[in-house]
Design a protein around this motif. Structure first.
Motif, PDB file in Angstrom:
ATOM      1  N   HIS A 191      41.411  43.558  46.893  1.00 20.46           N
ATOM      2  CA  HIS A 191      42.598  44.408  46.979  1.00 20.46           C
ATOM      3  C   HIS A 191      42.432  45.715  46.189  1.00 20.46           C
ATOM      4  CE1 HIS A 191      44.395  40.756  48.582  1.00 20.46           C
ATOM      5  NE2 HIS A 191      45.449  41.457  48.943  1.00 20.46           N
ATOM      6  N   GLY A 192      41.198  46.049  45.869  1.00 24.13           N
ATOM      7  CA  GLY A 192      40.913  47.343  45.255  1.00 24.13           C
ATOM      8  C   GLY A 192      41.023  47.402  43.757  1.00 24.13           C
ATOM      9  N   VAL A 193      41.142  46.252  43.094  1.00 25.61           N
ATOM     10  CA  VAL A 193      41.235  46.239  41.632  1.00 25.61           C
ATOM     11  C   VAL A 193      39.820  46.242  41.056  1.00 25.61           C
ATOM     12  CG1 VAL A 193      42.171  45.045  39.627  1.00 25.61           C
ATOM     13  CG2 VAL A 193      43.365  44.906  41.828  1.00 25.61           C
ATOM     14  N   PRO A 194      39.460  47.218  40.216  1.00 26.68           N
ATOM     15  CA  PRO A 194      38.075  47.353  39.741  1.00 26.68           C
ATOM     16  C   PRO A 194      37.716  46.392  38.607  1.00 26.68           C
ATOM     17  CG  PRO A 194      39.402  49.098  38.805  1.00 26.68           C
ATOM     18  CD  PRO A 194      40.309  48.330  39.719  1.00 26.68           C
ATOM     19  N   LEU A 195      37.922  45.088  38.821  1.00 21.55           N
ATOM     20  CA  LEU A 195      37.614  44.121  37.765  1.00 21.55           C
ATOM     21  C   LEU A 195      36.112  44.027  37.496  1.00 21.55           C
ATOM     22  CD1 LEU A 195      40.099  41.206  38.533  1.00 21.55           C
ATOM     23  CD2 LEU A 195      40.103  42.723  36.558  1.00 21.55           C
ATOM     24  N   ALA A 196      35.280  44.424  38.470  1.00 19.06           N
ATOM     25  CA  ALA A 196      33.829  44.353  38.275  1.00 19.06           C
ATOM     26  C   ALA A 196      33.367  45.291  37.167  1.00 19.06           C
ATOM     27  CB  ALA A 196      33.114  44.681  39.581  1.00 19.06           C
ATOM     28  N   THR A 197      34.157  46.331  36.885  1.00 17.05           N
ATOM     29  CA  THR A 197      33.780  47.285  35.835  1.00 17.05           C
ATOM     30  C   THR A 197      34.372  46.920  34.478  1.00 17.05           C
ATOM     31  OG1 THR A 197      35.692  48.714  36.284  1.00 17.05           O
ATOM     32  CG2 THR A 197      33.691  49.113  37.570  1.00 17.05           C
ATOM     33  N   LEU A 198      35.160  45.847  34.438  1.00 13.21           N
ATOM     34  CA  LEU A 198      35.817  45.440  33.202  1.00 13.21           C
ATOM     35  C   LEU A 198      35.235  44.124  32.698  1.00 13.21           C
ATOM     36  CD1 LEU A 198      39.516  46.190  34.251  1.00 13.21           C
ATOM     37  CD2 LEU A 198      37.907  47.706  33.089  1.00 13.21           C
ATOM     38  N   GLU A 199      35.501  43.830  31.441  1.00 10.31           N
ATOM     39  CA  GLU A 199      35.017  42.590  30.821  1.00 10.31           C
ATOM     40  C   GLU A 199      36.192  41.658  30.570  1.00 10.31           C
ATOM     41  OE1 GLU A 199      32.525  41.013  26.892  1.00 10.31           O
ATOM     42  OE2 GLU A 199      33.056  43.131  27.103  1.00 10.31           O
ATOM     43  N   LEU A 200      36.065  40.422  31.062  1.00  5.86           N
ATOM     44  CA  LEU A 200      37.097  39.426  30.848  1.00  5.86           C
ATOM     45  C   LEU A 200      36.795  38.620  29.596  1.00  5.86           C
ATOM     46  CD1 LEU A 200      37.795  37.989  34.430  1.00  5.86           C
ATOM     47  CD2 LEU A 200      39.183  39.592  33.118  1.00  5.86           C
ATOM     48  N   ARG A 201      37.813  38.405  28.777  1.00  8.58           N
ATOM     49  CA  ARG A 201      37.703  37.573  27.588  1.00  8.58           C
ATOM     50  C   ARG A 201      38.898  36.632  27.532  1.00  8.58           C
ATOM     51  NH1 ARG A 201      34.469  38.847  23.109  1.00  8.58           N
ATOM     52  NH2 ARG A 201      32.881  40.389  23.590  1.00  8.58           N
ATOM     53  N   VAL A 202      38.825  35.626  26.688  1.00 11.41           N
ATOM     54  CA  VAL A 202      39.897  34.647  26.608  1.00 11.41           C
ATOM     55  C   VAL A 202      40.353  34.482  25.165  1.00 11.41           C
ATOM     56  CG1 VAL A 202      38.228  32.742  26.477  1.00 11.41           C
ATOM     57  CG2 VAL A 202      40.595  32.258  27.112  1.00 11.41           C
ATOM     58  N   ARG A 203      41.676  34.401  24.998  1.00 10.50           N
ATOM     59  CA  ARG A 203      42.275  34.095  23.704  1.00 10.50           C
ATOM     60  C   ARG A 203      42.865  32.693  23.813  1.00 10.50           C
ATOM     61  NH1 ARG A 203      46.119  38.057  20.048  1.00 10.50           N
ATOM     62  NH2 ARG A 203      46.316  36.656  18.260  1.00 10.50           N
ATOM     63  N   GLU A 204      42.137  31.725  23.329  1.00  7.45           N
ATOM     64  CA  GLU A 204      42.478  30.322  23.538  1.00  7.45           C
ATOM     65  C   GLU A 204      43.793  29.920  22.882  1.00  7.45           C
ATOM     66  OE1 GLU A 204      38.621  27.627  23.904  1.00  7.45           O
ATOM     67  OE2 GLU A 204      38.582  28.850  22.074  1.00  7.45           O
ATOM     68  N   SER A 205      44.148  30.555  21.782  1.00  8.09           N
ATOM     69  CA  SER A 205      45.304  30.107  21.001  1.00  8.09           C
ATOM     70  C   SER A 205      46.634  30.384  21.690  1.00  8.09           C
ATOM     71  CB  SER A 205      45.289  30.770  19.623  1.00  8.09           C
ATOM     72  OG  SER A 205      45.335  32.192  19.753  1.00  8.09           O
ATOM     73  N   TRP A 206      46.655  31.216  22.710  1.00  3.76           N
ATOM     74  CA  TRP A 206      47.904  31.547  23.380  1.00  3.76           C
ATOM     75  C   TRP A 206      48.134  30.593  24.540  1.00  3.76           C
ATOM     76  CZ3 TRP A 206      49.298  37.425  23.810  1.00  3.76           C
ATOM     77  CH2 TRP A 206      49.407  37.950  22.511  1.00  3.76           C
ATOM     78  N   ALA A 207      49.248  29.876  24.497  1.00  4.54           N
ATOM     79  CA  ALA A 207      49.557  28.888  25.535  1.00  4.54           C
ATOM     80  C   ALA A 207      50.196  29.518  26.772  1.00  4.54           C
ATOM     81  CB  ALA A 207      50.482  27.819  24.977  1.00  4.54           C
ATOM     82  N   ALA A 208      50.773  30.702  26.623  1.00  7.78           N
ATOM     83  CA  ALA A 208      51.429  31.359  27.752  1.00  7.78           C
ATOM     84  C   ALA A 208      50.412  31.713  28.834  1.00  7.78           C
ATOM     85  CB  ALA A 208      52.148  32.622  27.279  1.00  7.78           C
ATOM     86  N   VAL A 209      50.872  31.759  30.077  1.00 11.10           N
ATOM     87  CA  VAL A 209      50.015  32.164  31.190  1.00 11.10           C
ATOM     88  C   VAL A 209      50.144  33.677  31.334  1.00 11.10           C
ATOM     89  CG1 VAL A 209      49.546  31.900  33.650  1.00 11.10           C
ATOM     90  CG2 VAL A 209      50.354  29.939  32.314  1.00 11.10           C
ATOM     91  N   ALA A 210      49.129  34.398  30.881  1.00  8.54           N
ATOM     92  CA  ALA A 210      49.232  35.859  30.863  1.00  8.54           C
ATOM     93  C   ALA A 210      47.849  36.490  30.786  1.00  8.54           C
ATOM     94  CB  ALA A 210      50.080  36.312  29.668  1.00  8.54           C
ATOM     95  N   ALA A 211      47.813  37.795  31.049  1.00  7.23           N
ATOM     96  CA  ALA A 211      46.606  38.605  30.885  1.00  7.23           C
ATOM     97  C   ALA A 211      47.048  39.984  30.421  1.00  7.23           C
ATOM     98  CB  ALA A 211      45.822  38.709  32.193  1.00  7.23           C
ATOM     99  N   TYR A 212      46.284  40.587  29.522  1.00  5.70           N
ATOM    100  CA  TYR A 212      46.653  41.910  29.020  1.00  5.70           C
ATOM    101  C   TYR A 212      45.405  42.744  28.765  1.00  5.70           C
ATOM    102  CZ  TYR A 212      45.629  39.692  24.494  1.00  5.70           C
ATOM    103  OH  TYR A 212      45.028  39.008  23.457  1.00  5.70           O
ATOM    104  N   GLY A 213      45.564  44.042  28.847  1.00  4.18           N
ATOM    105  CA  GLY A 213      44.445  44.950  28.666  1.00  4.18           C
ATOM    106  C   GLY A 213      44.291  45.380  27.226  1.00  4.18           C
TER     107      GLY A 213
END
Length: 279
Positions: free
Chosen positions: A78-100
């Motif tokens: 759908h045109g989102v340039p996620l391939a140019t970004l790095e995904l990381r995880v914050r395990e301590s947060w129980a909420a279902v979310a993503a932030y830049g």
């Protein structure tokens, strides 16, 4: 950025005071090191390690990469340039979310990882959440936030300590009343200091009191701005309906319904609605 104004001011004062207590050479080296690190973060050189230490977000494990692959692929289609970004995880947060964060990092929460892995979050909704988090990075809205977080560590530490100390008393009606009427206490203290010839102290008291009112407002305004940026990007990517369904799964509040309704509108109609009609 007004949301960071009090934090920068407080941290700057603490840094100056601590620097005055250190030997000149040590203070100079520490200051230069902090400036170099902040510049490195702004230029993406040290973004990864700082996100790991300050943001408490680690790199994805191989199994987590595999679990998120369908959502990432769906968003990229759908045109989102996620391939140019790095995904990381914050395990301590129980909420279902993503932030830049910063210039190239999207952090997902431990709750998000578990929801995707367990099949509780459909692929399209998982992609919409990722798109919302990536929008802040792609737009450049948070490019300096990581460096500011690093430079305002004294404020964050002081705020964390104060929050922990006041936590047992937050339900106290007396404390709540005292906090709501803090302007009265500050006014009396400021007048007394001014009458004693301590004009500088009076100004500091009044300023700090004013900031306690303004800081929350500025932070909420910044949070709303990020939500708007993310919602706009999700809608333009054609994932507005998916994010709307995700929001309504989490909450049935009036605000959630209003936001879901706005997300469900086509992007061109949303833009037209934002343009004031001529009289």
């Amino acid at each position: 950025m007004l949301a960071y104004g009090p934090a920068v001011t407080f941290s700057g004062l603490v840094t100056v005071m601590l620097g005055a207590l250190l030997p000149p050479l040590v203070g100079l080296v520490a200051f230069v090191a902090l400036v170099v690190l902040a510049v490195a973060v702004l230029s993406k050189v040290a973004e990864g390690p700082v996100v790991r230490v300050v943001g408490q977000a680690r790199s994805l494990a191989a199994l987590e990469v595999d679990a998120l692959a369908p959502a990432v692929g769906f968003a990229c289609q759908h045109g989102v340039p996620l391939a140019t970004l790095e995904l990381r995880v914050r395990e301590s947060w129980a909420a279902v979310a993503a932030y830049g964060v910063g210039r190239r990092t999207v952090v997902v929460t431990g709750g998000y990882i578990r929801a995707v892995r367990d099949g509780r979050l459909p692929v399209d909704q998982a992609a919409a959440v990722l798109t919302h988090g990536a929008a802040a990075v792609v737009s450049g809205a948070v490019r300096a936030d990581l460096a500011l977080d690093l430079c305002t560590l004294p404020w964050q530490i002081a705020r964390g300590i104060l929050s922990a100390l006041t936590a047992p008393f937050r339900r106290s009606p007396l404390l709540s009343l005292a906090w709501k009427g803090r302007f009265v206490v500050a006014t009396i203290a400021g007048v007394q200091a001014a009458m004693a010839g301590q004009v500088g102290v009076a100004v500091v008291i009044v300023t700090v009191c004013a900031l306690t009112y303004l800081t929350g407002r500025w932070e909420r305004a910044w949070a709303r701005a990020l939500v708007t940026i993310g919602d706009t990007a999700v809608r333009e990517a054609g994932l507005g309906d998916a994010l709307a369904r995700f929001l309504l799964r989490r909450s049935r509040s009036f605000e959630a319904h209003e936001r879901a309704h706005a997300l469900s509108r086509p992007a061109h109609r949303a833009r037209l609605a934002a343009v004031p009609m001529p009289h």
